[in-house]
Design an enzyme around this catalytic site. Structure first.
Site, PDB file in Angstrom:
ATOM      1  N   LYS A   1      -1.351  57.203 -33.898  1.00 40.88           N
ATOM      2  CA  LYS A   1      -1.912  57.395 -35.232  1.00 40.88           C
ATOM      3  C   LYS A   1      -0.877  57.903 -36.228  1.00 40.88           C
ATOM      4  O   LYS A   1      -0.304  58.969 -36.033  1.00 40.88           O
ATOM      5  CB  LYS A   1      -3.075  58.393 -35.163  1.00 40.88           C
ATOM      6  CG  LYS A   1      -4.280  57.844 -34.426  1.00 40.88           C
ATOM      7  CD  LYS A   1      -5.250  58.936 -34.061  1.00 40.88           C
ATOM      8  CE  LYS A   1      -6.248  59.185 -35.160  1.00 40.88           C
ATOM      9  NZ  LYS A   1      -7.152  60.304 -34.824  1.00 40.88           N
TER      10      LYS A   1
ATOM     11  N   GLY B   1       1.167  69.534 -30.750  1.00 42.71           N
ATOM     12  CA  GLY B   1       0.672  69.854 -32.088  1.00 42.71           C
ATOM     13  C   GLY B   1       1.444  71.002 -32.721  1.00 42.71           C
ATOM     14  O   GLY B   1       1.765  70.958 -33.921  1.00 42.71           O
TER      15      GLY B   1
HETATM   16  C1  3PG Z   1      -1.904  71.758 -25.984  1.00 39.14           C
HETATM   17  O1  3PG Z   1      -1.999  71.345 -24.832  1.00 39.14           O
HETATM   18  O2  3PG Z   1      -1.688  71.035 -26.967  1.00 39.14           O
HETATM   19  C2  3PG Z   1      -1.967  73.237 -26.208  1.00 39.14           C
HETATM   20  O3  3PG Z   1      -2.118  73.901 -25.005  1.00 39.14           O
HETATM   21  C3  3PG Z   1      -3.088  73.542 -27.165  1.00 39.14           C
HETATM   22  O4  3PG Z   1      -4.310  73.048 -26.676  1.00 39.14           O
HETATM   23  P1  3PG Z   1      -5.461  72.688 -27.717  1.00 39.14           P
HETATM   24  O5  3PG Z   1      -4.939  71.474 -28.480  1.00 39.14           O
HETATM   25  O6  3PG Z   1      -6.683  72.410 -26.916  1.00 39.14           O
HETATM   26  O7  3PG Z   1      -5.622  73.860 -28.653  1.00 39.14           O
END
Ligand code: 3PG
Ligand code: MG
Length: 379
Positions: free
Chosen positions: A188, A361
């Site tokens: 995306k 992220g």
């Molecule tokens: C991930 O695996 O991206 C981190 O541990 C954060 O997890 P989350 O996206 O569920 O907050």
């Protein structure tokens, strides 16, 4: 940001937030890289005389208690790696905590209020120790009770992993060895707009791959057939092409299949026009060679997102070629977490890069210039 150099832990119980959100299959950990990555901090805390470590971590995205997302296998694996017994506490309550030098509290997302940064839950976490250490870079973009709320209640600092992640990732943007090449792929484009904007400012070249190439292709008037092509991505892609014409490179050929399936009929397509009834699932040979050449000449490389559906063997070549080029590049090479980290690990090249981020992220948000709540609270 305060680090372990600024925090006195001798004789104290330390509450430590770690990112042990590891992939599991049938209750078995399939990749323990995130557990391994926290060991230097945990060892340092013990060497510096912390009386006990109380670990907070999440696993998956449970809604309430879910036995499949218990941290039990993680506590067991950590125990093996540290060579201590790691007891698992059901609740974050000081008077019910099991004994032991290293204790892990159950999946913090089992508790009401964790993801809402509830102060009452943060207070329970804070009652488990005297100081707080955050080493959970992968969760630093979340303002949750275990990443943010608790840090406001105890003297705190960043662990060594969090520190290294922040220093390495911000270093790429601040003072990179040039040329700085960003390779951005994945499904995306809307997930990557912020990071593409950031790299348009500082990078010398941005190489685009993965299904997010198709909004760009469509913005240029190409046919995309039945390729995954995010409609909401077309306008932003158009803008990025306008603003970054001199820096952005799109694939010049693709490998297409009839279906998202390893056994599907395949076709190599020159150019970016995918006919009806076909979906583009990888960058083509000429693209892979071109990207490898650009990467070979880079002073600094940042890579986030695969070039194609590398989990399907007929569509893995583009991602493999990029992974190999990144591994061979003599410059500084940084790979964002998530799928590109999984890809480089699958190709056995994980130890050939300068830094393999444990955050997906979180790494993107940091590079976008967004404040990370788990980090801001430590300064
Ligand atoms: C991930 O695996 O991206 C981190 O541990 C954060 O997890 P989350 O996206 O569920 O907050
Ligand atoms: Mg995530």
């Amino acid at each position: 940001m305060r680090t372990l150099d600024d925090l006195d832990v001798a004789g104290k119980a330390v509450v430590a937030r770690v990112d042990f959100n590891v992939p599991l299959r049938d209750g078995q950990i399939t990749d323990d890289a995130r557990i391994q990555a926290a060991l230097p901090t945990l060892r340092e805390l013990r060497e510096k005389g912390a009386t006990r470590l109380v670990l907070l971590a999440h696993l998956g995205r449970p809604k309430g208690r879910d036995p499949e997302l218990s941290l039990e296998p993680v506590a067991k694996r950590l125990g093996e790696l540290l060579d201590v017994d790691v007891a698992l506490a059901d609740e974050p309550d000081a008077d019910a905590l099991p004994t032991g030098d290293v204790v892990m509290v159950e999946n913090v997302r089992f508790f009401d209020g964790e993801t809402d940064d509830d102060p009452a839950l943060a207070t329970r976490y804070a009652s488990l120790g005297e100081v707080f250490v955050n080493d959970a870079f992968g969760a630093a973009h979340r303002a949750h009770a275990s990443t943010h709320g608790v840090a406001r209640l105890l003297p705190g600092a960043a662990g060594r992993l969090l520190q290294r992640e922040i220093e390495t990732l911000t270093g790429i943007l601040a003072d990179p060895e040039r040329p700085l090449v960003a390779i951005v792929g994945g499904a995306k484009v809307t997930d990557k707009i912020g990071v593409l904007d950031a790299f348009l400012e500082v990078a010398d070249t941005i190489l685009i791959g993965g299904a997010m190439m198709f909004p760009f292709a469509k913005a240029q008037g190409h046919e995309v057939g039945s390729s995954l092509c995010e409609e909401d991505g077309i306008e932003p892609a158009k803008r990025l092409l306008d603003e970054g014409a001199d820096k952005l490179e799109l694939p010049v050929d693709v490998v297409a299949g009839r279906a998202f399936d390893a056994a599907t009929e395949t076709q190599a397509i020159d150019g970016l026009d995918v006919p009806d009834g076909w979906m583009g699932l990888d960058v083509g040979e000429r693209t892979a060679a071109r990207y490898a050449e650009v990467i070979a000449g880079a002073g600094t490389v940042f890579w986030n997102g695969p070039m194609g559906a590398f989990e399907l063997a007929p569509f893995a070549a583009g991602t493999r070629a990029v992974a190999q080029a990144v591994a061979d590049c003599p410059g500084t090479t940084v790979v964002g977490g998530g799928d590109s980290a999984a890809a480089i690990a699958e190709f056995g090249l994980a130890d050939r890069v300068t830094h393999l981020s444990t955050g997906g992220g979180a790494a993107l948000e940091l590079l976008e210039g967004k404040p990370l709540p788990g980090v801001e609270v430590l300064s």
